[in-house]
Design an enzyme around this catalytic site. Structure first.
Site, PDB file in Angstrom:
ATOM      1  N   GLU A   1      -3.287  -0.269  -0.968  1.00 33.39           N
ATOM      2  CA  GLU A   1      -2.064   0.233  -1.518  1.00 33.39           C
ATOM      3  C   GLU A   1      -0.730  -0.553  -0.958  1.00 33.39           C
ATOM      4  OE1 GLU A   1       1.795   2.094  -3.188  1.00 33.39           O
ATOM      5  OE2 GLU A   1       1.150   1.823  -1.142  1.00 33.39           O
TER       6      GLU A   1
ATOM      7  N   ASP B   1       3.474  -2.203  -1.252  1.00 35.49           N
ATOM      8  CA  ASP B   1       4.831  -2.339  -2.008  1.00 35.49           C
ATOM      9  C   ASP B   1       5.192  -3.689  -1.978  1.00 35.49           C
ATOM     10  OD1 ASP B   1       5.051   0.755  -2.288  1.00 35.49           O
ATOM     11  OD2 ASP B   1       5.067   0.456  -0.157  1.00 35.49           O
TER      12      ASP B   1
ATOM     13  N   LYS C   1       8.193  -2.861  -6.626  1.00 34.48           N
ATOM     14  CA  LYS C   1       9.298  -1.877  -6.648  1.00 34.48           C
ATOM     15  C   LYS C   1      10.497  -2.792  -7.207  1.00 34.48           C
ATOM     16  CE  LYS C   1       8.031   1.328  -3.864  1.00 34.48           C
ATOM     17  NZ  LYS C   1       7.757   2.747  -4.496  1.00 34.48           N
TER      18      LYS C   1
ATOM     19  N   ASP D   1      -2.479   8.300   3.041  1.00 34.40           N
ATOM     20  CA  ASP D   1      -1.923   7.401   4.428  1.00 34.40           C
ATOM     21  C   ASP D   1      -3.291   7.578   5.461  1.00 34.40           C
ATOM     22  OD1 ASP D   1       0.888   7.086   3.942  1.00 34.40           O
ATOM     23  OD2 ASP D   1       1.173   9.295   3.795  1.00 34.40           O
TER      24      ASP D   1
ATOM     25  N   HIS E   1      -2.821   4.222   1.694  1.00 32.78           N
ATOM     26  CA  HIS E   1      -1.322   4.007   1.189  1.00 32.78           C
ATOM     27  C   HIS E   1      -0.504   3.168   2.148  1.00 32.78           C
ATOM     28  CE1 HIS E   1       2.874   5.951   0.841  1.00 32.78           C
ATOM     29  NE2 HIS E   1       2.461   5.417  -0.418  1.00 32.78           N
ATOM     30  N   ARG E   2       0.120   2.184   1.606  1.00 31.99           N
ATOM     31  CA  ARG E   2       0.925   1.324   2.793  1.00 31.99           C
ATOM     32  C   ARG E   2      -0.144   0.693   3.855  1.00 31.99           C
ATOM     33  NH1 ARG E   2       6.937   4.378   2.867  1.00 31.99           N
ATOM     34  NH2 ARG E   2       6.596   5.534   0.854  1.00 31.99           N
TER      35      ARG E   2
ATOM     36  N   GLU F   1       2.222  -2.640  -5.789  1.00 36.61           N
ATOM     37  CA  GLU F   1       3.511  -2.007  -6.328  1.00 36.61           C
ATOM     38  C   GLU F   1       4.533  -2.950  -6.735  1.00 36.61           C
ATOM     39  OE1 GLU F   1       4.788   1.744  -5.263  1.00 36.61           O
ATOM     40  OE2 GLU F   1       6.218   1.868  -6.437  1.00 36.61           O
TER      41      GLU F   1
ATOM     42  N   HIS G   1       8.205  -1.268   1.473  1.00 33.74           N
ATOM     43  CA  HIS G   1       8.527  -0.371   0.639  1.00 33.74           C
ATOM     44  C   HIS G   1       9.936  -0.150   0.285  1.00 33.74           C
ATOM     45  CE1 HIS G   1       9.505   3.985  -0.405  1.00 33.74           C
ATOM     46  NE2 HIS G   1       8.399   3.799  -1.033  1.00 33.74           N
TER      47      HIS G   1
HETATM   48  O1  G3P Z   1       1.122   4.260  -4.819  1.00 34.20           O
HETATM   49  C1  G3P Z   1       1.835   5.179  -5.134  1.00 34.20           C
HETATM   50  C2  G3P Z   1       2.926   5.602  -4.053  1.00 34.20           C
HETATM   51  O2  G3P Z   1       2.905   4.449  -3.111  1.00 34.20           O
HETATM   52  C3  G3P Z   1       4.217   5.707  -4.739  1.00 34.20           C
HETATM   53  O3  G3P Z   1       5.146   6.030  -3.784  1.00 34.20           O
HETATM   54  O4  G3P Z   1       7.317   5.790  -2.595  1.00 34.20           O
HETATM   55  O5  G3P Z   1       5.124   5.536  -1.337  1.00 34.20           O
HETATM   56  O6  G3P Z   1       5.715   3.884  -2.993  1.00 34.20           O
HETATM   57  P1  G3P Z   1       5.931   5.275  -2.720  1.00 34.20           P
HETATM   58 CA    CA Z   2       3.855   2.530  -3.129  1.00 37.22          CA
END
Ligand code: G3P
Ligand code: CA
Length: 295
Positions: A69, A71, A157, A280, A42-43, A155, A84
């Site tokens: 992952e 954004d 956004k 994470d 994540h990120r 993602e 993000h």
């Molecule tokens: O991949 C899903 C997750 O990243 C969505 O939440 O807010 O961290 O982008 P957020």
């Molecule tokens: Ca995300």
């Protein structure tokens, strides 16, 4: 090299969905349960490095994550960048005094003057500082593809506030063009909470896998995916139950919850039969899965 690599992991992922669809149609009678749970950093790996920075993605690759992952935002001059938040957070990024923090109101050159690696993110005490780490472009992150066999969970956004992003059609077009430019169609998932963005990506590039993000009320996972036109549903981990996952699988939909960082949550998600977990801390999840024989 990639041609050979994709024969194992990514093609299997595609076949898993197709097999499920055949099962759902009653065209096959049995399929062994797929035990391997994939790991999405994540990120990048927010627990260890500043989110959505190149060091975080490099670390996640080294740790063995199956997907990075990330954004997306778009600069004033139309460049896809990895952040993000549409407005650079004061507790994460330092930049020129008095300058706008709205990414869509600055050019890439202006954005490059911001340091998003010197401040440790609240809530992540193990996060290392990387002074000078910039907001990377999507191209820079996709350039990491040669470092191993992993995918990108990208993602789109779409900020609630108007004027903070281009129209959805243009945003989707930029993403599809970038993926194709890098020849990564088979290694990318495009995810969004904003279903028109997913539908637009699918319209422009039917070959891309897509994921419907969901954090709202309890609702049938397969129905969410169908509404978005996606083959994957990505719910908040709290919404995951075995019944929901079974129903989604029966409809040929994969389930990839976010963002789970603790063993007791991983335990629950694994028991529910999810296909992947967004975390994470990819290294810790991989170690946990290995101990359980799930990897
Ligand atoms: O991949 C899903 C997750 O990243 C969505 O939440 O807010 O961290 O982008 P957020
Ligand atoms: Ca995300």
């Amino acid at each position: 090299m990639w041609e050979a690599q994709r024969k194992s992991g990514f093609e299997v992922r595609g076949w898993r969905g197709r097999l499920r669809r055949l099962l759902a149609c009653g065209m096959l009678v049995a399929m062994p349960a797929a035990a391997r749970i994939e790991v999405h950093g994540h990120r990048g790996a927010r627990a260890v490095f500043p989110e959505n920075t190149l060091p975080a993605f490099e670390y996640a690759i080294e740790a063995g994550a199956d997907y990075l992952e990330l954004d997306l935002q778009v600069t004033k001059d139309g460049v896809l960048v990895v952040s993000h938040d549409p407005v650079l957070r004061e507790d994460l990024c330092r930049g020129p005094e008095g300058a706008t923090r709205v990414i869509h109101h600055m050019t890439l050159a202006e954005l490059s003057r911001w340091d998003c690696g010197s401040l440790q993110a609240p809530g992540f005490p193990r996060q290392k500082r990387v002074p000078g780490a910039r907001v990377p472009t999507l191209d820079e992150v996709l350039d990491l593809a040669g470092r191993g066999r992993f995918g990108f969970n990208i993602e789109i956004k779409v900020p609630r506030r108007p004027g903070y992003a281009p129209p959805v059609g243009e945003f989707a077009r930029l993403v599809v063009e970038a993926v194709r430019r890098h020849g990564l169609e088979k290694r990318v998932i495009v995810q969004s909470f904003h279903f028109p963005a997913i539908r637009e990506v699918k319209r422009l590039a039917p070959e891309l896998r897509t994921a419907a993000l969901w954090s709202g009320q309890e609702r049938d996972f397969a129905e969410i995916a169908r509404e978005a036109g996606a083959g994957i549903v990505s719910p908040h981990y709290r919404l995951v139950t075995k019944e929901q996952v079974d129903r989604a699988h029966a409809a040929g939909i994969e389930v990839v919850p976010w963002t789970a960082d603790e063993p007791q949550i991983w335990e629950r998600l694994a028991a529910a039969g999810v296909d992947a977990i967004i975390t994470d801390d990819p290294a810790a999840l991989i170690a946990w899965l290995k101990k359980r024989g799930l990897r």
